[in-house]
Design a protein around this motif. Sequence first.
Motif, short mmCIF file in Angstrom:
data_model
loop_
_atom_site.label_atom_id
_atom_site.label_comp_id
_atom_site.label_asym_id
_atom_site.label_seq_id
_atom_site.Cartn_x
_atom_site.Cartn_y
_atom_site.Cartn_z
N THR A 171 0.85 -1.20 0.00
CA THR A 171 0.00 0.00 0.00
C THR A 171 0.88 1.25 0.00
O THR A 171 0.77 2.10 0.89
CB THR A 171 -0.92 0.00 1.24
OG1 THR A 171 -0.10 -0.11 2.43
CG2 THR A 171 -1.90 -1.15 1.20
N PRO A 172 1.75 1.41 -1.00
CA PRO A 172 2.78 2.45 -0.94
C PRO A 172 2.26 3.88 -1.03
O PRO A 172 2.95 4.81 -0.60
CB PRO A 172 3.67 2.12 -2.14
CG PRO A 172 2.77 1.42 -3.11
CD PRO A 172 1.85 0.60 -2.23
N THR A 173 1.06 4.08 -1.57
CA THR A 173 0.55 5.45 -1.72
C THR A 173 -0.24 5.89 -0.51
O THR A 173 -0.69 7.04 -0.46
CB THR A 173 -0.34 5.56 -2.97
OG1 THR A 173 -1.48 4.70 -2.81
CG2 THR A 173 0.42 5.17 -4.22
N MET A 174 -0.40 5.02 0.47
CA MET A 174 -1.18 5.36 1.66
C MET A 174 -0.26 5.76 2.80
O MET A 174 0.83 5.21 2.97
CB MET A 174 -2.05 4.16 2.08
CG MET A 174 -3.08 3.76 1.03
SD MET A 174 -4.02 2.26 1.49
CE MET A 174 -4.92 2.85 2.93
N SER A 175 -0.72 6.70 3.61
CA SER A 175 0.02 7.09 4.81
C SER A 175 -0.26 6.09 5.93
O SER A 175 -1.22 5.30 5.86
CB SER A 175 -0.40 8.49 5.26
OG SER A 175 -1.75 8.48 5.70
N GLU A 178 -3.74 6.58 7.11
CA GLU A 178 -4.74 6.03 6.20
C GLU A 178 -4.82 4.51 6.33
O GLU A 178 -5.91 3.94 6.28
CB GLU A 178 -4.42 6.43 4.77
CG GLU A 178 -4.67 7.90 4.47
CD GLU A 178 -4.14 8.32 3.12
OE1 GLU A 178 -4.71 9.26 2.52
OE2 GLU A 178 -3.15 7.73 2.64
N ARG A 179 -3.67 3.87 6.47
CA ARG A 179 -3.68 2.42 6.66
C ARG A 179 -4.41 2.04 7.95
O ARG A 179 -5.20 1.10 7.97
CB ARG A 179 -2.25 1.89 6.69
CG ARG A 179 -1.48 2.02 5.39
CD ARG A 179 -0.12 1.36 5.48
NE ARG A 179 0.69 1.63 4.31
CZ ARG A 179 1.68 2.53 4.26
NH1 ARG A 179 2.00 3.21 5.36
NH2 ARG A 179 2.34 2.73 3.14
N GLN A 180 -4.13 2.77 9.01
CA GLN A 180 -4.73 2.45 10.30
C GLN A 180 -6.24 2.66 10.29
O GLN A 180 -6.99 1.89 10.90
CB GLN A 180 -4.09 3.31 11.39
CG GLN A 180 -4.53 2.95 12.80
CD GLN A 180 -3.75 3.71 13.86
OE1 GLN A 180 -2.90 4.53 13.56
NE2 GLN A 180 -4.06 3.44 15.11
N SER A 181 -6.70 3.69 9.60
CA SER A 181 -8.12 4.01 9.61
C SER A 181 -8.91 3.27 8.52
O SER A 181 -10.14 3.35 8.50
CB SER A 181 -8.32 5.52 9.43
OG SER A 181 -7.80 5.95 8.17
N ASN A 210 -9.77 4.34 -0.87
CA ASN A 210 -10.31 5.71 -0.98
C ASN A 210 -11.49 5.84 -0.02
O ASN A 210 -12.57 5.29 -0.27
CB ASN A 210 -10.77 5.98 -2.43
CG ASN A 210 -11.21 7.41 -2.63
OD1 ASN A 210 -11.37 8.17 -1.67
ND2 ASN A 210 -11.40 7.80 -3.88
N ALA A 211 -11.27 6.56 1.06
CA ALA A 211 -12.31 6.72 2.07
C ALA A 211 -13.50 7.51 1.56
O ALA A 211 -14.63 7.33 2.04
CB ALA A 211 -11.73 7.40 3.32
N ALA A 212 -13.28 8.38 0.58
CA ALA A 212 -14.36 9.24 0.09
C ALA A 212 -15.51 8.44 -0.51
O ALA A 212 -16.68 8.80 -0.35
CB ALA A 212 -13.82 10.23 -0.94
N ASP A 213 -15.20 7.34 -1.21
CA ASP A 213 -16.27 6.54 -1.81
C ASP A 213 -16.22 5.08 -1.34
O ASP A 213 -16.93 4.24 -1.90
CB ASP A 213 -16.23 6.62 -3.34
CG ASP A 213 -14.91 6.13 -3.93
OD1 ASP A 213 -14.05 5.63 -3.16
OD2 ASP A 213 -14.74 6.23 -5.15
N ASP A 214 -15.38 4.79 -0.35
CA ASP A 214 -15.31 3.46 0.26
C ASP A 214 -15.00 2.39 -0.79
O ASP A 214 -15.64 1.35 -0.86
CB ASP A 214 -16.63 3.12 0.98
CG ASP A 214 -16.50 1.90 1.88
OD1 ASP A 214 -15.43 1.70 2.47
OD2 ASP A 214 -17.49 1.14 2.00
N THR A 215 -13.98 2.66 -1.61
CA THR A 215 -13.55 1.69 -2.62
C THR A 215 -12.06 1.40 -2.46
O THR A 215 -11.32 2.21 -1.90
CB THR A 215 -13.80 2.20 -4.06
OG1 THR A 215 -13.04 3.40 -4.26
CG2 THR A 215 -15.27 2.46 -4.31
#
Length: 261
Positions: A171-175, A178-181, A210-215
């Motif tokens: 998951t290299p593009t995630m902080s 973001e991974r934790q949440s 993507n948390a904005a659309d849950d995908t």
Amino acid sequence: MAEHTQLIDAINIRTAVRAFDDEPIDDDMARQLTMTLEPINLLADLSIQLVRDQPRVFTEANASGHLTNAANYLAIVGPKNDDEAKERAGFYAERVVLTATLRGLGTLWVAGSWDREQAARHCRVSDSQELYLGVVIGYPANHLEYQAKSYEQLTEVQRTHRTSKTFEQFTPTMSDEERQSAPDWFKAGVEAAMKAPSAMNRQPITFSYNAADDTAAAHIDPTAGDEHWALNDLGIAKLHFQIGAGQGKWAWGDGGLFIHR
């Protein structure tokens, strides 16, 4: 192993098998595999075929010790010059691999460790099709001992049989935040994909949420150096993710989205 019959169980115990017993796949097991192949080929618009007792396909690999007693394979055949079909081939052929795992068979995806021309002589490939890849299949060496192992023992073998990229590398593009949440289904999907095979063992697929659309999205890592087989690996990784995440469906293609249901 008998009490574990789900595909997620197969993911948790599947390993790359390079040494096989010389016991042939019997007619009953072949029928079971064929019964699995027929609906999958119809659904996937592919022609995955079980080919038995053709050790000449693996003469060089068996002689070098890279493989031992390899003689049977799944020939993965599909339309020529069709990127989506190559991805589907990875997705659906890995579904067969996981089913075979639950039946006590060993498997190994092969790109170069076989004689492709020899392999093509023993399967049906029309003018509009090509032979993508193969999966060596058979009873693992000392398979009775293998089948006597508990599920817990087999999961430990799976955990330690090879090195794997980390969750962060997948998951290299995630902080870290973001991974934790990210939701549990995404984390479970990535963890299942971390156990997926790849044609050159380079694990060239990454995921993002993507948390904005849950995908979720799956991407081919261009730095992995495995462009030739990447679409096949993309399909394999997507299947593992989908099984780990539970209910949901992928869109095909690099960057395709997973919608969790």
